[in-house]
Enzyme design. Sequence first.
Site, PDB file in Angstrom:
ATOM      1  CE  LYS A 114     -49.673 -33.217 -31.064  1.00  0.00           C
ATOM      2  NZ  LYS A 114     -49.951 -31.778 -30.821  1.00  0.00           N
ATOM      3  CG  ASP A 174     -47.036 -31.672 -28.669  1.00  0.00           C
ATOM      4  OD1 ASP A 174     -47.969 -30.875 -28.754  1.00  0.00           O
ATOM      5  OD2 ASP A 174     -46.951 -32.481 -27.713  1.00  0.00           O
TER       6      ASP A 174
HETATM    7  P1  NDP Z   1     -41.812 -28.763 -24.209  1.00  0.00           P
HETATM    8  O1  NDP Z   1     -41.197 -30.073 -24.490  1.00  0.00           O
HETATM    9  O2  NDP Z   1     -41.151 -27.527 -24.690  1.00  0.00           O
HETATM   10  O3  NDP Z   1     -42.048 -28.590 -22.651  1.00  0.00           O
HETATM   11  C1  NDP Z   1     -42.820 -29.480 -21.932  1.00  0.00           C
HETATM   12  C2  NDP Z   1     -42.802 -29.071 -20.468  1.00  0.00           C
HETATM   13  O4  NDP Z   1     -43.769 -29.844 -19.756  1.00  0.00           O
HETATM   14  C3  NDP Z   1     -41.467 -29.338 -19.796  1.00  0.00           C
HETATM   15  O5  NDP Z   1     -41.275 -28.439 -18.748  1.00  0.00           O
HETATM   16  C4  NDP Z   1     -41.659 -30.760 -19.285  1.00  0.00           C
HETATM   17  O6  NDP Z   1     -40.817 -31.109 -18.216  1.00  0.00           O
HETATM   18  C5  NDP Z   1     -43.107 -30.716 -18.834  1.00  0.00           C
HETATM   19  N1  NDP Z   1     -43.682 -32.064 -18.937  1.00  0.00           N
HETATM   20  C6  NDP Z   1     -43.839 -32.798 -20.062  1.00  0.00           C
HETATM   21  N2  NDP Z   1     -44.349 -33.996 -19.780  1.00  0.00           N
HETATM   22  C7  NDP Z   1     -44.504 -34.015 -18.456  1.00  0.00           C
HETATM   23  C8  NDP Z   1     -44.994 -34.985 -17.574  1.00  0.00           C
HETATM   24  N3  NDP Z   1     -45.429 -36.181 -18.002  1.00  0.00           N
HETATM   25  N4  NDP Z   1     -45.039 -34.657 -16.248  1.00  0.00           N
HETATM   26  C9  NDP Z   1     -44.601 -33.437 -15.817  1.00  0.00           C
HETATM   27  N5  NDP Z   1     -44.113 -32.479 -16.616  1.00  0.00           N
HETATM   28  C10 NDP Z   1     -44.071 -32.769 -17.912  1.00  0.00           C
HETATM   29  O7  NDP Z   1     -43.300 -28.868 -24.780  1.00  0.00           O
HETATM   30  P2  NDP Z   1     -44.332 -27.698 -25.139  1.00  0.00           P
HETATM   31  O8  NDP Z   1     -44.145 -26.547 -24.225  1.00  0.00           O
HETATM   32  O9  NDP Z   1     -44.282 -27.499 -26.579  1.00  0.00           O
HETATM   33  O10 NDP Z   1     -45.723 -28.432 -24.827  1.00  0.00           O
HETATM   34  C11 NDP Z   1     -46.379 -28.320 -23.560  1.00  0.00           C
HETATM   35  C12 NDP Z   1     -47.845 -28.639 -23.735  1.00  0.00           C
HETATM   36  O11 NDP Z   1     -48.430 -27.702 -24.651  1.00  0.00           O
HETATM   37  C13 NDP Z   1     -48.162 -30.017 -24.325  1.00  0.00           C
HETATM   38  O12 NDP Z   1     -49.376 -30.474 -23.772  1.00  0.00           O
HETATM   39  C14 NDP Z   1     -48.371 -29.729 -25.802  1.00  0.00           C
HETATM   40  O13 NDP Z   1     -49.184 -30.706 -26.410  1.00  0.00           O
HETATM   41  C15 NDP Z   1     -49.085 -28.392 -25.702  1.00  0.00           C
HETATM   42  N6  NDP Z   1     -49.045 -27.564 -26.906  1.00  0.00           N
HETATM   43  C16 NDP Z   1     -47.876 -27.204 -27.505  1.00  0.00           C
HETATM   44  C17 NDP Z   1     -47.877 -26.379 -28.600  1.00  0.00           C
HETATM   45  C18 NDP Z   1     -46.626 -25.886 -29.219  1.00  0.00           C
HETATM   46  O14 NDP Z   1     -46.720 -25.064 -30.138  1.00  0.00           O
HETATM   47  N7  NDP Z   1     -45.461 -26.300 -28.784  1.00  0.00           N
HETATM   48  C19 NDP Z   1     -49.134 -25.921 -29.213  1.00  0.00           C
HETATM   49  C20 NDP Z   1     -50.316 -26.295 -28.474  1.00  0.00           C
HETATM   50  C21 NDP Z   1     -50.252 -27.100 -27.380  1.00  0.00           C
HETATM   51  P3  NDP Z   1     -39.552 -32.097 -18.480  1.00  0.00           P
HETATM   52  O15 NDP Z   1     -38.540 -31.258 -19.201  1.00  0.00           O
HETATM   53  O16 NDP Z   1     -39.119 -32.538 -17.135  1.00  0.00           O
HETATM   54  O17 NDP Z   1     -40.061 -33.229 -19.320  1.00  0.00           O
HETATM   55  O1  2IT Z   2     -50.950 -29.106 -30.094  1.00  0.00           O
HETATM   56  C1  2IT Z   2     -50.671 -28.284 -31.001  1.00  0.00           C
HETATM   57  O2  2IT Z   2     -51.516 -27.527 -31.468  1.00  0.00           O
HETATM   58  C2  2IT Z   2     -49.272 -28.224 -31.457  1.00  0.00           C
HETATM   59  N1  2IT Z   2     -48.430 -28.928 -30.922  1.00  0.00           N
HETATM   60  C3  2IT Z   2     -48.902 -27.313 -32.587  1.00  0.00           C
HETATM   61  C4  2IT Z   2     -49.250 -27.924 -33.915  1.00  0.00           C
HETATM   62  C5  2IT Z   2     -48.748 -27.201 -35.126  1.00  0.00           C
HETATM   63  O3  2IT Z   2     -48.956 -27.758 -36.215  1.00  0.00           O
HETATM   64  O4  2IT Z   2     -48.186 -26.109 -35.019  1.00  0.00           O
END
Ligand code: NDP
Ligand code: 2IT
Length: 442
Positions: A125, A165
Amino acid sequence: MTYVEEVKAAVKKRNAGQPEFMQAVDEVLNTIKPVAESDPVYKHNAVLERVTEPDRQIMFRVPWTDDNGNMRINRGYRVQFNNAIGPYKGGLRFHPSVDLSIIKFLGFEQIFKNSLTGLPIGGGKGGSDFDPKGKSEREIREFCQSFMTELSRHIGADTDVPAGDIGVGGREIGYMFGQYKRLKNLYEGVLTGKGLTYGGSLVRTEATGFGLVYIVENMLEAAGDGIKGKTVAISGSGNVAIYAAQKATELGGKVVTMSDSNGWIYAPDGIDLDIVKDIKEVKRGRIREYAERVSSAEYRTSGKVWQVKCDVALPCATQNELDLNDAKTLIKNKVKAVGEGANMPSTTDAVNAFQAANVLFMPAKAANAGGVAVSALEMSQNSQRLSWSFEETDGKLKQIMNGIFTKTAEAADMYAKHGDYVSGANIAGFLKVAQAMISQGV
Ligand code: NDP
Ligand code: 2IT
């Protein structure tokens, strides 16, 4: 002291001031006790000491200039945690809260998540404390190029393959891919989540959210139920939240909440995702704007989405966003199932409360593995120099999530308790990595 307790104490001593990393390590080590302490082979080979110590932790300075011509400095990270079963694989997070503890907790979780997918990917990561909010297009591009200028020395299609992420989506991956290609003169699948015109995979954008809902459906079906007709509360409004909401709606659920770090919306009739996508993906705006466009929806800045009565809760924003009080509220409101779209969104107390109340609970390592799984499919397509159709890739995603559910449920039955998917996911993920580490002797 037992082997697990010894290792926990040593990890704690060595990593003082890293609460999120310790939280993730404690959860895994506590739940894998039944296997790690049943056979001396693990202690003899120091498997727990090895799996909790990253192979490599890279930290670097990222200089860039803002639109006023001022030089700005951020810190970049890449933690290459474990490559026993494949090249390091895991996302990059750009958020002001990023520090070594957060990157290490995410990298550690990624080892077991990636193992569960059944695909050949190790755990890593990275990211930066850079805050993309309010930055111009030029500032984002320059930051991504500067970040990749250093990162490019450490990654490669067969070494370490980052992805997105929080704060890193298709735009950022594009800028980083362009810079890597320029520096290395190599057109290779070094990043996943790429655009569809230059090596990206169909379904990668949707994969984490879709996969989450597929596995929650598996879990509900195993309990003789399903998402159809259920009220669903979702937090976040980013990549994971949007496509979880889309799939939950397609399967007949009604999604009534979404949020961002400023507040949340409640839409009793169900959320219109075309509007959310326009606000978030096109205009890069705030979730508040939804209530300005849809009169039947409310925008709130106090409380959390978990106070709304729902059958299914999908936390999809960030770590520790759902605490014991939120869990108690959800339980009081008779929540049936919780699926973690974000990484470690529930505090340890909240997880314990859900399990004690017999709420169906699918932990992040299993629940959100669809994203990295389709990333691994993107790597396969890049190696083959082919692109698969949406249907084919979505079919594979569904199959992978089904496989994760089966492995998780079986490991729970065999080593823990029926329906204890937290133990099941950790144990099933651990066993494969541990065997590979022991066989390789390093
Ligand atoms: P994005 O940046 O697309 O979206 C994040 C969302 O969460 C936004 O709505 C953001 O609001 C909110 N957020 C982030 N940090 C905070 C915080 N500290 N407090 C409140 N709201 C918060 O990210 P993703 O959707 O990609 O990721 C969301 C979660 O999913 C994370 O935990 C990530 O690790 C996990 N994840 C993502 C994957 C992926 O493929 N993208 C795969 C597996 C897990 P704001 O815009 O106001 O910051
Ligand atoms: O937390 C996760 O699994 C991710 N942000 C996606 C990682 C990836 O390599 O697609």
